[in-house]
Scaffold this motif. Structure first.
Motif, PDB file in Angstrom:
ATOM      1  N   MET A  31       0.851  -1.182   0.000  1.00 26.42           N
ATOM      2  CA  MET A  31       0.000   0.000   0.000  1.00 26.42           C
ATOM      3  C   MET A  31       0.891   1.238   0.000  1.00 26.42           C
ATOM      4  SD  MET A  31      -3.144  -1.104   2.537  1.00 26.42           S
ATOM      5  CE  MET A  31      -4.278   0.154   1.902  1.00 26.42           C
ATOM      6  N   TYR A  32       0.425   2.285  -0.664  1.00 23.72           N
ATOM      7  CA  TYR A  32       1.241   3.477  -0.890  1.00 23.72           C
ATOM      8  C   TYR A  32       0.424   4.735  -0.615  1.00 23.72           C
ATOM      9  CZ  TYR A  32       3.836   0.067  -3.750  1.00 23.72           C
ATOM     10  OH  TYR A  32       4.519  -1.045  -4.197  1.00 23.72           O
ATOM     11  N   TRP A  33       1.111   5.771  -0.195  1.00 18.86           N
ATOM     12  CA  TRP A  33       0.538   7.104  -0.127  1.00 18.86           C
ATOM     13  C   TRP A  33       1.371   8.040  -0.995  1.00 18.86           C
ATOM     14  CZ3 TRP A  33      -4.033   8.681   1.222  1.00 18.86           C
ATOM     15  CH2 TRP A  33      -4.755   8.006   2.195  1.00 18.86           C
ATOM     16  N   TYR A  34       0.679   8.763  -1.888  1.00 23.47           N
ATOM     17  CA  TYR A  34       1.314   9.755  -2.755  1.00 23.47           C
ATOM     18  C   TYR A  34       0.642  11.109  -2.524  1.00 23.47           C
ATOM     19  CZ  TYR A  34       3.070   5.899  -5.708  1.00 23.47           C
ATOM     20  OH  TYR A  34       3.699   4.786  -6.189  1.00 23.47           O
ATOM     21  N   ARG A  35       1.369  12.144  -2.879  1.00 16.02           N
ATOM     22  CA  ARG A  35       0.754  13.446  -3.018  1.00 16.02           C
ATOM     23  C   ARG A  35       0.952  13.919  -4.455  1.00 16.02           C
ATOM     24  NH1 ARG A  35       3.378  18.148   0.512  1.00 16.02           N
ATOM     25  NH2 ARG A  35       2.263  19.393  -1.056  1.00 16.02           N
ATOM     26  N   GLN A  36      -0.053  14.627  -4.953  1.00 15.20           N
ATOM     27  CA  GLN A  36       0.009  15.128  -6.319  1.00 15.20           C
ATOM     28  C   GLN A  36      -0.111  16.640  -6.311  1.00 15.20           C
ATOM     29  OE1 GLN A  36      -3.106  13.957  -9.099  1.00 15.20           O
ATOM     30  NE2 GLN A  36      -1.755  14.343 -10.836  1.00 15.20           N
ATOM     31  N   ASP A  37       0.889  17.296  -6.857  1.00 16.53           N
ATOM     32  CA  ASP A  37       0.928  18.742  -6.935  1.00 16.53           C
ATOM     33  C   ASP A  37       1.250  19.158  -8.360  1.00 16.53           C
ATOM     34  OD1 ASP A  37       2.604  17.999  -4.079  1.00 16.53           O
ATOM     35  OD2 ASP A  37       0.860  19.326  -3.937  1.00 16.53           O
ATOM     36  N   PRO A  38       0.703  20.270  -8.801  1.00 16.61           N
ATOM     37  CA  PRO A  38       0.990  20.744 -10.175  1.00 16.61           C
ATOM     38  C   PRO A  38       2.485  20.866 -10.414  1.00 16.61           C
ATOM     39  CG  PRO A  38      -0.775  22.021  -9.193  1.00 16.61           C
ATOM     40  CD  PRO A  38      -0.227  21.158  -8.097  1.00 16.61           C
ATOM     41  N   GLY A  39       2.930  20.335 -11.554  1.00 17.67           N
ATOM     42  CA  GLY A  39       4.338  20.422 -11.922  1.00 17.67           C
ATOM     43  C   GLY A  39       5.228  19.375 -11.283  1.00 17.67           C
ATOM     44  N   HIS A  40       4.650  18.547 -10.397  1.00 18.33           N
ATOM     45  CA  HIS A  40       5.469  17.534  -9.716  1.00 18.33           C
ATOM     46  C   HIS A  40       4.995  16.110  -9.965  1.00 18.33           C
ATOM     47  CE1 HIS A  40       7.970  20.227  -7.282  1.00 18.33           C
ATOM     48  NE2 HIS A  40       6.917  20.993  -7.206  1.00 18.33           N
ATOM     49  N   GLY A  41       3.894  15.928 -10.599  1.00 16.29           N
ATOM     50  CA  GLY A  41       3.391  14.584 -10.780  1.00 16.29           C
ATOM     51  C   GLY A  41       3.000  13.974  -9.439  1.00 16.29           C
ATOM     52  N   LEU A  42       3.196  12.678  -9.317  1.00 22.10           N
ATOM     53  CA  LEU A  42       2.913  11.981  -8.054  1.00 22.10           C
ATOM     54  C   LEU A  42       4.233  11.713  -7.345  1.00 22.10           C
ATOM     55  CD1 LEU A  42       0.374  11.189  -9.908  1.00 22.10           C
ATOM     56  CD2 LEU A  42       0.033   9.409  -8.214  1.00 22.10           C
ATOM     57  N   ARG A  43       4.278  12.043  -6.090  1.00 17.70           N
ATOM     58  CA  ARG A  43       5.478  11.810  -5.295  1.00 17.70           C
ATOM     59  C   ARG A  43       5.121  10.919  -4.121  1.00 17.70           C
ATOM     60  NH1 ARG A  43       7.776  17.694  -4.154  1.00 17.70           N
ATOM     61  NH2 ARG A  43       5.537  18.081  -3.887  1.00 17.70           N
ATOM     62  N   LEU A  44       5.952   9.923  -3.897  1.00 18.17           N
ATOM     63  CA  LEU A  44       5.700   8.929  -2.863  1.00 18.17           C
ATOM     64  C   LEU A  44       6.018   9.506  -1.484  1.00 18.17           C
ATOM     65  CD1 LEU A  44       4.948   5.945  -2.254  1.00 18.17           C
ATOM     66  CD2 LEU A  44       7.398   5.441  -2.433  1.00 18.17           C
ATOM     67  N   ILE A  45       5.066   9.325  -0.565  1.00 21.74           N
ATOM     68  CA  ILE A  45       5.261   9.808   0.804  1.00 21.74           C
ATOM     69  C   ILE A  45       5.777   8.665   1.686  1.00 21.74           C
ATOM     70  CG2 ILE A  45       4.160  10.886   2.799  1.00 21.74           C
ATOM     71  CD1 ILE A  45       1.963  11.887   0.876  1.00 21.74           C
ATOM     72  N   HIS A  46       5.006   7.624   1.784  1.00 22.35           N
ATOM     73  CA  HIS A  46       5.380   6.413   2.512  1.00 22.35           C
ATOM     74  C   HIS A  46       4.747   5.224   1.812  1.00 22.35           C
ATOM     75  CE1 HIS A  46       7.167   7.871   6.330  1.00 22.35           C
ATOM     76  NE2 HIS A  46       6.305   8.863   6.269  1.00 22.35           N
ATOM     77  N   TYR A  47       5.288   4.054   2.070  1.00 24.09           N
ATOM     78  CA  TYR A  47       4.641   2.863   1.583  1.00 24.09           C
ATOM     79  C   TYR A  47       4.762   1.748   2.619  1.00 24.09           C
ATOM     80  CZ  TYR A  47       9.253   0.970   0.258  1.00 24.09           C
ATOM     81  OH  TYR A  47      10.545   0.511   0.269  1.00 24.09           O
ATOM     82  N   SER A  48       3.945   0.724   2.428  1.00 23.76           N
ATOM     83  CA  SER A  48       3.942  -0.421   3.334  1.00 23.76           C
ATOM     84  C   SER A  48       4.024  -1.698   2.515  1.00 23.76           C
ATOM     85  CB  SER A  48       2.660  -0.421   4.172  1.00 23.76           C
ATOM     86  OG  SER A  48       2.518  -1.641   4.869  1.00 23.76           O
ATOM     87  N   TYR A  49       4.850  -2.615   2.962  1.00 23.79           N
ATOM     88  CA  TYR A  49       4.990  -3.899   2.291  1.00 23.79           C
ATOM     89  C   TYR A  49       4.484  -5.043   3.146  1.00 23.79           C
ATOM     90  CZ  TYR A  49       9.422  -3.359   4.807  1.00 23.79           C
ATOM     91  OH  TYR A  49      10.369  -3.113   5.773  1.00 23.79           O
ATOM     92  N   GLY A  50       3.721  -4.725   4.179  1.00 18.36           N
ATOM     93  CA  GLY A  50       3.089  -5.717   5.027  1.00 18.36           C
ATOM     94  C   GLY A  50       2.605  -5.054   6.300  1.00 18.36           C
ATOM     95  N   VAL A  51       1.864  -5.822   7.099  1.00 19.18           N
ATOM     96  CA  VAL A  51       1.365  -5.284   8.364  1.00 19.18           C
ATOM     97  C   VAL A  51       2.546  -4.866   9.240  1.00 19.18           C
ATOM     98  CG1 VAL A  51       0.103  -5.815  10.476  1.00 19.18           C
ATOM     99  CG2 VAL A  51      -0.754  -6.625   8.264  1.00 19.18           C
ATOM    100  N   LYS A  52       2.515  -3.641   9.669  1.00 19.84           N
ATOM    101  CA  LYS A  52       3.540  -3.029  10.525  1.00 19.84           C
ATOM    102  C   LYS A  52       4.888  -2.853   9.833  1.00 19.84           C
ATOM    103  CE  LYS A  52       1.344  -4.421  14.834  1.00 19.84           C
ATOM    104  NZ  LYS A  52       1.476  -5.051  16.158  1.00 19.84           N
ATOM    105  N   ALA A  76      -2.601   3.950  -3.089  1.00 18.40           N
ATOM    106  CA  ALA A  76      -2.523   2.923  -4.127  1.00 18.40           C
ATOM    107  C   ALA A  76      -2.196   1.588  -3.491  1.00 18.40           C
ATOM    108  CB  ALA A  76      -1.473   3.286  -5.176  1.00 18.40           C
ATOM    109  N   ILE A  77      -2.578   0.517  -4.172  1.00 14.93           N
ATOM    110  CA  ILE A  77      -2.280  -0.825  -3.687  1.00 14.93           C
ATOM    111  C   ILE A  77      -1.670  -1.644  -4.819  1.00 14.93           C
ATOM    112  CG2 ILE A  77      -4.159  -0.740  -2.010  1.00 14.93           C
ATOM    113  CD1 ILE A  77      -5.763  -2.618  -3.831  1.00 14.93           C
ATOM    114  N   ALA A  78      -0.927  -2.674  -4.453  1.00 18.33           N
ATOM    115  CA  ALA A  78      -0.342  -3.578  -5.438  1.00 18.33           C
ATOM    116  C   ALA A  78      -0.116  -4.931  -4.791  1.00 18.33           C
ATOM    117  CB  ALA A  78       0.969  -3.033  -5.990  1.00 18.33           C
ATOM    118  N   ASP A  79      -0.205  -5.951  -5.623  1.00 17.01           N
ATOM    119  CA  ASP A  79       0.020  -7.306  -5.138  1.00 17.01           C
ATOM    120  C   ASP A  79       1.497  -7.537  -4.835  1.00 17.01           C
ATOM    121  OD1 ASP A  79      -0.405 -10.637  -6.445  1.00 17.01           O
ATOM    122  OD2 ASP A  79      -0.720  -9.865  -4.443  1.00 17.01           O
ATOM    123  N   ARG A  80       2.355  -7.015  -5.697  1.00 22.75           N
ATOM    124  CA  ARG A  80       3.801  -7.079  -5.498  1.00 22.75           C
ATOM    125  C   ARG A  80       4.395  -5.717  -5.810  1.00 22.75           C
ATOM    126  NH1 ARG A  80       5.572 -11.838  -9.239  1.00 22.75           N
ATOM    127  NH2 ARG A  80       3.603 -11.415 -10.257  1.00 22.75           N
ATOM    128  N   GLY A  81       5.641  -5.529  -5.360  1.00 21.66           N
ATOM    129  CA  GLY A  81       6.239  -4.195  -5.434  1.00 21.66           C
ATOM    130  C   GLY A  81       6.398  -3.637  -6.821  1.00 21.66           C
TER     131      GLY A  81
END
Lengths: 112, 112
Positions: free
Chosen positions: A32-53, A92-97
Protein backbone atom coordinates in the motif's frame (compact mmCIF):
# COMPACT_ATOMS: atom_id res chain seq x y z
CA UNK A 1 -12.33 -1.61 -10.23
CA UNK A 2 -9.96 -2.48 -7.40
CA UNK A 3 -11.62 -2.14 -4.02
CA UNK A 4 -9.91 0.93 -2.61
CA UNK A 5 -11.67 3.53 -0.52
CA UNK A 6 -10.10 6.76 0.64
CA UNK A 7 -11.66 8.85 3.37
CA UNK A 8 -12.41 11.64 3.63
CA UNK A 9 -12.68 12.73 -0.02
CA UNK A 10 -12.31 16.38 0.88
CA UNK A 11 -11.05 18.11 3.97
CA UNK A 12 -10.36 21.70 4.95
CA UNK A 13 -8.47 22.33 8.15
CA UNK A 14 -6.25 24.89 9.83
CA UNK A 15 -2.50 25.07 10.19
CA UNK A 16 -1.24 23.24 13.23
CA UNK A 17 -4.06 20.75 13.53
CA UNK A 18 -3.53 16.99 13.23
CA UNK A 19 -5.03 15.26 10.20
CA UNK A 20 -5.46 11.56 9.45
CA UNK A 21 -6.34 10.16 6.06
CA UNK A 22 -7.52 6.60 5.71
CA UNK A 23 -7.06 4.10 2.92
CA UNK A 24 -9.07 0.90 3.02
CA UNK A 25 -8.71 -2.00 0.57
CA UNK A 26 -10.70 -5.17 0.05
CA UNK A 27 -8.18 -6.85 -2.31
CA UNK A 28 -5.85 -8.31 0.33
CA UNK A 29 -2.87 -6.78 -1.48
CA UNK A 30 0.42 -6.74 0.35
CA UNK A 31 1.65 -3.33 -0.77
CA UNK A 32 0.00 0.00 0.00
CA UNK A 33 1.24 3.48 -0.89
CA UNK A 34 0.54 7.10 -0.13
CA UNK A 35 1.31 9.76 -2.75
CA UNK A 36 0.75 13.45 -3.02
CA UNK A 37 0.01 15.13 -6.32
CA UNK A 38 0.93 18.74 -6.93
CA UNK A 39 0.99 20.74 -10.18
CA UNK A 40 4.34 20.42 -11.92
CA UNK A 41 5.47 17.53 -9.72
CA UNK A 42 3.39 14.58 -10.78
CA UNK A 43 2.91 11.98 -8.05
CA UNK A 44 5.48 11.81 -5.30
CA UNK A 45 5.70 8.93 -2.86
CA UNK A 46 5.26 9.81 0.80
CA UNK A 47 5.38 6.41 2.51
CA UNK A 48 4.64 2.86 1.58
CA UNK A 49 3.94 -0.42 3.33
CA UNK A 50 4.99 -3.90 2.29
CA UNK A 51 3.09 -5.72 5.03
CA UNK A 52 1.36 -5.28 8.36
CA UNK A 53 3.54 -3.03 10.53
CA UNK A 54 6.18 -2.90 7.76
CA UNK A 55 6.56 0.60 6.36
CA UNK A 56 9.24 2.68 4.68
CA UNK A 57 9.79 6.28 3.68
CA UNK A 58 9.35 7.68 0.23
CA UNK A 59 10.66 10.77 -1.50
CA UNK A 60 8.68 13.35 0.51
CA UNK A 61 8.15 11.79 3.95
CA UNK A 62 9.01 14.78 6.17
CA UNK A 63 6.00 15.89 8.21
CA UNK A 64 4.09 12.65 7.61
CA UNK A 65 3.74 9.39 9.50
CA UNK A 66 1.90 6.19 8.63
CA UNK A 67 0.56 3.12 10.32
CA UNK A 68 -0.65 -0.23 9.13
CA UNK A 69 -2.09 -2.44 11.86
CA UNK A 70 -4.23 -4.51 9.48
CA UNK A 71 -3.74 -5.66 5.91
CA UNK A 72 -6.73 -3.65 4.73
CA UNK A 73 -6.01 -0.28 6.33
CA UNK A 74 -3.18 2.21 5.79
CA UNK A 75 -3.35 5.51 7.65
CA UNK A 76 -1.50 8.70 6.78
CA UNK A 77 -1.11 11.27 9.57
CA UNK A 78 -0.04 14.87 9.44
CA UNK A 79 0.89 15.53 13.06
CA UNK A 80 0.76 19.33 12.69
CA UNK A 81 -0.52 20.34 9.29
CA UNK A 82 1.18 23.15 7.36
CA UNK A 83 0.00 25.06 4.30
CA UNK A 84 2.70 23.34 2.21
CA UNK A 85 0.84 20.08 2.76
CA UNK A 86 -2.18 21.33 0.84
CA UNK A 87 -2.43 18.77 -1.95
CA UNK A 88 -4.34 15.89 -3.43
CA UNK A 89 -3.43 12.65 -1.71
CA UNK A 90 -3.71 9.28 -3.42
CA UNK A 91 -3.58 5.83 -1.94
CA UNK A 92 -2.52 2.92 -4.13
CA UNK A 93 -2.28 -0.83 -3.69
CA UNK A 94 -0.34 -3.58 -5.44
CA UNK A 95 0.02 -7.31 -5.14
CA UNK A 96 3.80 -7.08 -5.50
CA UNK A 97 6.24 -4.20 -5.43
CA UNK A 98 6.83 -3.93 -9.15
CA UNK A 99 3.33 -4.77 -10.32
CA UNK A 100 0.72 -2.25 -11.50
CA UNK A 101 -0.60 -0.09 -8.74
CA UNK A 102 -4.32 0.52 -8.45
CA UNK A 103 -5.34 3.89 -7.12
CA UNK A 104 -8.06 5.26 -4.93
CA UNK A 105 -10.06 8.31 -5.96
CA UNK A 106 -7.91 10.74 -4.01
CA UNK A 107 -8.42 13.10 -1.09
CA UNK A 108 -8.26 16.84 -1.62
CA UNK A 109 -6.76 18.38 1.51
CA UNK A 110 -6.68 22.14 2.03
CA UNK A 111 -4.78 23.62 4.96
CA UNK A 112 -5.54 27.24 5.67
CA UNK B 1 18.53 8.14 -7.69
CA UNK B 2 15.80 6.92 -9.95
CA UNK B 3 14.20 9.54 -12.17
CA UNK B 4 11.50 9.70 -14.80
CA UNK B 5 11.42 12.62 -17.22
CA UNK B 6 8.52 13.70 -19.39
CA UNK B 7 9.80 16.61 -21.44
CA UNK B 8 6.47 17.57 -23.02
CA UNK B 9 4.22 19.33 -20.49
CA UNK B 10 1.46 19.72 -23.09
CA UNK B 11 0.60 18.06 -26.37
CA UNK B 12 -2.32 18.29 -28.76
CA UNK B 13 -3.62 16.02 -31.49
CA UNK B 14 -6.41 16.12 -34.02
CA UNK B 15 -9.14 13.57 -33.53
CA UNK B 16 -8.38 10.33 -35.45
CA UNK B 17 -4.69 11.23 -35.75
CA UNK B 18 -1.69 9.66 -34.00
CA UNK B 19 0.33 11.21 -31.20
CA UNK B 20 3.45 10.09 -29.36
CA UNK B 21 4.25 11.04 -25.78
CA UNK B 22 7.88 10.86 -24.68
CA UNK B 23 9.39 9.47 -21.50
CA UNK B 24 12.94 8.78 -20.42
CA UNK B 25 14.01 7.19 -17.19
CA UNK B 26 17.04 6.30 -15.16
CA UNK B 27 17.26 3.32 -12.85
CA UNK B 28 19.89 1.32 -11.03
CA UNK B 29 17.74 -1.81 -10.91
CA UNK B 30 18.13 -4.66 -13.34
CA UNK B 31 14.58 -5.94 -12.96
CA UNK B 32 11.99 -3.25 -13.46
CA UNK B 33 8.74 -2.43 -15.15
CA UNK B 34 7.48 0.62 -16.98
CA UNK B 35 3.94 1.94 -17.05
CA UNK B 36 1.78 4.62 -18.56
CA UNK B 37 -1.13 5.92 -16.53
CA UNK B 38 -3.95 8.19 -17.69
CA UNK B 39 -5.61 10.75 -15.42
CA UNK B 40 -8.76 12.31 -16.88
CA UNK B 41 -10.42 15.34 -15.29
CA UNK B 42 -12.25 12.96 -12.95
CA UNK B 43 -8.87 12.56 -11.19
CA UNK B 44 -8.89 8.76 -11.40
CA UNK B 45 -5.55 7.13 -12.17
CA UNK B 46 -6.06 4.53 -14.89
CA UNK B 47 -3.42 2.06 -16.04
CA UNK B 48 -3.00 2.32 -19.81
CA UNK B 49 -0.15 -0.06 -20.57
CA UNK B 50 2.79 -1.85 -18.97
CA UNK B 51 6.12 -3.12 -20.22
CA UNK B 52 8.45 -5.59 -18.56
CA UNK B 53 12.04 -4.45 -19.01
CA UNK B 54 13.26 -7.98 -19.76
CA UNK B 55 10.91 -8.27 -22.74
CA UNK B 56 12.17 -6.94 -26.04
CA UNK B 57 8.76 -6.93 -27.67
CA UNK B 58 6.91 -3.65 -27.35
CA UNK B 59 3.61 -3.82 -25.47
CA UNK B 60 0.35 -3.05 -27.23
CA UNK B 61 -3.16 -2.49 -25.88
CA UNK B 62 -5.68 -1.75 -28.61
CA UNK B 63 -4.93 1.80 -29.85
CA UNK B 64 -2.07 2.25 -27.36
CA UNK B 65 1.45 0.99 -27.99
CA UNK B 66 4.89 1.72 -26.64
CA UNK B 67 8.33 2.13 -28.14
CA UNK B 68 10.70 0.72 -25.54
CA UNK B 69 14.37 1.43 -26.14
CA UNK B 70 16.17 -0.15 -23.19
CA UNK B 71 19.67 1.00 -24.02
CA UNK B 72 18.48 4.57 -24.45
CA UNK B 73 16.19 4.29 -21.39
CA UNK B 74 13.33 5.59 -23.44
CA UNK B 75 9.67 4.56 -23.16
CA UNK B 76 7.30 6.48 -25.41
CA UNK B 77 3.55 6.01 -25.73
CA UNK B 78 1.83 6.09 -29.10
CA UNK B 79 -1.90 6.69 -29.29
CA UNK B 80 -3.42 5.83 -32.64
CA UNK B 81 -6.80 7.00 -33.96
CA UNK B 82 -7.06 9.53 -31.13
CA UNK B 83 -10.49 9.97 -29.59
CA UNK B 84 -11.99 12.78 -27.55
CA UNK B 85 -11.97 10.50 -24.53
CA UNK B 86 -8.19 10.26 -24.72
CA UNK B 87 -7.89 13.85 -23.48
CA UNK B 88 -6.19 13.59 -20.11
CA UNK B 89 -2.93 13.91 -18.22
CA UNK B 90 -0.59 11.03 -18.96
CA UNK B 91 2.05 9.87 -16.50
CA UNK B 92 4.98 7.63 -17.19
CA UNK B 93 6.19 5.50 -14.27
CA UNK B 94 9.15 3.26 -13.52
CA UNK B 95 8.44 0.43 -11.08
CA UNK B 96 11.33 -1.03 -9.17
CA UNK B 97 11.53 -3.58 -6.40
CA UNK B 98 9.24 -1.73 -4.01
CA UNK B 99 8.48 1.71 -5.38
CA UNK B 100 7.22 3.52 -8.40
CA UNK B 101 8.73 6.75 -9.70
CA UNK B 102 6.46 8.99 -11.72
CA UNK B 103 7.17 11.66 -14.28
CA UNK B 104 5.59 15.10 -14.06
CA UNK B 105 3.00 14.30 -16.70
CA UNK B 106 1.96 15.36 -20.19
CA UNK B 107 -1.41 17.04 -20.69
CA UNK B 108 -2.99 15.79 -23.90
CA UNK B 109 -5.66 17.80 -25.70
CA UNK B 110 -7.69 16.19 -28.46
CA UNK B 111 -8.99 18.65 -31.05
CA UNK B 112 -12.31 17.72 -32.72
Amino acid sequence: DAGITQSPRHKVTETGTPVTLRCHQTENHRYMYWYRQDPGHGLRLIHYSYGVKDTDKGEVSDGYSVSRSKTEDFLLTLESATSSQTSVYFCAIADRGNQPQHFGDGTRLSIL
Amino acid sequence: AQTVTQSQPEMSVQEAETVTLSCTYDTSESDYYLFWYKQPPSRQMILVIRQEAYKQQNATENRFSVNFQKAAKSFSLKISDSQLGDAAMYFCANGGRNQFYFGTGTSLTVIP
